[in-house]
Scaffold this active site. Structure first.
Site, PDB file in Angstrom:
ATOM      1  N   LYS A  66       6.590  -1.850   1.929  1.00  0.00           N
ATOM      2  CA  LYS A  66       5.377  -1.264   2.525  1.00  0.00           C
ATOM      3  C   LYS A  66       4.218  -2.234   2.344  1.00  0.00           C
ATOM      4  CE  LYS A  66       3.210   3.249   3.191  1.00  0.00           C
ATOM      5  NZ  LYS A  66       3.284   3.199   4.654  1.00  0.00           N
ATOM      6  N   LEU A 125      11.030   1.492   7.225  1.00  0.00           N
ATOM      7  CA  LEU A 125      10.497   1.924   5.930  1.00  0.00           C
ATOM      8  C   LEU A 125      11.200   3.232   5.552  1.00  0.00           C
ATOM      9  CD1 LEU A 125       8.218   1.431   3.769  1.00  0.00           C
ATOM     10  CD2 LEU A 125       6.980   3.228   4.968  1.00  0.00           C
ATOM     11  N   GLU A 173      11.714   2.632  14.289  1.00  0.00           N
ATOM     12  CA  GLU A 173      10.774   3.621  13.746  1.00  0.00           C
ATOM     13  C   GLU A 173       9.465   3.519  14.506  1.00  0.00           C
ATOM     14  OE1 GLU A 173       9.535   2.780   9.698  1.00  0.00           O
ATOM     15  OE2 GLU A 173       9.566   0.629  10.067  1.00  0.00           O
ATOM     16  N   TYR A 199       0.834  -1.200   0.000  1.00  0.00           N
ATOM     17  CA  TYR A 199       0.000   0.000   0.000  1.00  0.00           C
ATOM     18  C   TYR A 199       0.864   1.244   0.000  1.00  0.00           C
ATOM     19  CZ  TYR A 199       0.873   0.983   4.991  1.00  0.00           C
ATOM     20  OH  TYR A 199       1.464   1.302   6.184  1.00  0.00           O
TER      21      TYR A 199
END
Ligand code: PDD
Length: 285
Positions: A149, A207, A182, A33
């Site tokens: 992702k 990411l 993250e 996505y």
């Protein structure tokens, strides 16, 4: 006004928008996505988002379902049909619909494409940024390829819920070495006492955020020093500033990490300046 969603070639009323029960996204999280910001009716950093989408698809060996230009047209159409001035576009591509089998479906199975768009409360978000947000830390128990992702987000869902339940906006994942990787849906940054901006290198452990990529340009343009290196939770507790980045939150100051106020407990001047500058460096389409 009624919302419209794009599903496999058709624009449908949101209520009626659906994919098949044997969609591999539904059964296996077998898909990817993107989330793009919409501002003043423009898509922000569309080129970079589509390039990352292509990379994620390539890594999972899912065919690009249509040309990038065609995807861009559908994105624009979704923005227009939903009358979004400021908000986000959500784009999801899965390996398609096939009888349930873990291995790839037969060649020729068409990937499924879903695109939605909705408005965000820009004024409300500015108010949140003016106060700053709290984050908690949680163990990073995700797979080794979070640079893709993928829609497989169960650890991220659980981490975000844990944050909510502790009155925080985001959860920062911490690896086995005690370094922050993250956030559950954002990249993590600190500013050292010496004024250096620090964020983890974009290896397979995070990411590579599009906001992160653009912000690195902004940091250079502002004459600030950037260090792409791991940082520990302890270092974050003692940082002068902290912030997070994502397409929907831009640069969001972090004022508390677990029970520790960051700096003087108010949004830092560097985070605030970077937030104000960001859109001058982003690409508007
Ligand atoms: N999240 N890291 C993770 C795990 C993310 O899910 C995101 C984005 C980012 C930041 O990437 P970008 O700057 O390209 O938005 C980093 C989106 C917004 C989401 O899942 O809603």
């Amino acid at each position: 006004m009624s919302r419209i969603a794009y599903v496999n070639g058709r624009y449908l009323p949101h209520q009626a928008a659906a994919v098949h029960v044997e969609d591999r996204g539904y059964q296996f999280s077998d898909g990817v996505y993107e989330v793009c910001e919409v501002r003043d009716g423009c898509v922000i950093d569309q080129r970079r988002h589509l390039a990352r989408l292509k990379r994620s698809l390539d890594e999972l060996r899912i065919d690009m379902p249509m040309a990038e230009a065609a995807l861009a047209t559908v994105m624009r159409e979704c923005v227009w049909r939903n009358r979004v001035r400021d908000g986000i576009i959500y784009l999801q591509i899965t390996r398609g619909v096939a009888r349930r089998d873990h291995a790839f479906p037969p060649p020729g199975t068409r990937p499924s494409v879903v695109i939605t768009a909705h408005g965000l409360d820009v004024v409300g978000n500015e108010r949140i940024a003016a106060d700053g947000v709290a984050v908690i830390t949680v163990a990073d128990n995700r797979w080794q390829r979070v640079d893709i992702k993928s829609i497989s987000l169960l650890p991220n869902v659980l981490a975000k819920q844990a944050a909510r339940e502790r009155g925080a906006k985001e959860a920062w994942f911490v690896d086995a070495e005690g370094n922050v990787t993250e956030g559950s849906s954002s990249n993590a940054w600190i500013v050292t006492k010496g004024g250096k901006v620090v964020t983890r290198p974009a290896d397979h452990g995070i990411l590579r955020g599009i906001t992160r990529t653009v912000l690195i340009e902004v940091i250079g343009a502002q004459g600030l020093q950037l260090e792409e290196r791991p940082f520990t939770v302890e270092e974050a507790y003692g940082a002068r500033e902290a912030f997070l980045t994502s397409a929907s939150q831009i640069v969001m100051p972090v004022v508390r990490i677990d029970e520790h106020p960051v700096g003087n407990g108010a949004p830092g001047s560097i985070a605030t300046a970077l937030r104000a500058e960001f859109h001058r460096h982003a690409e508007w389409t």
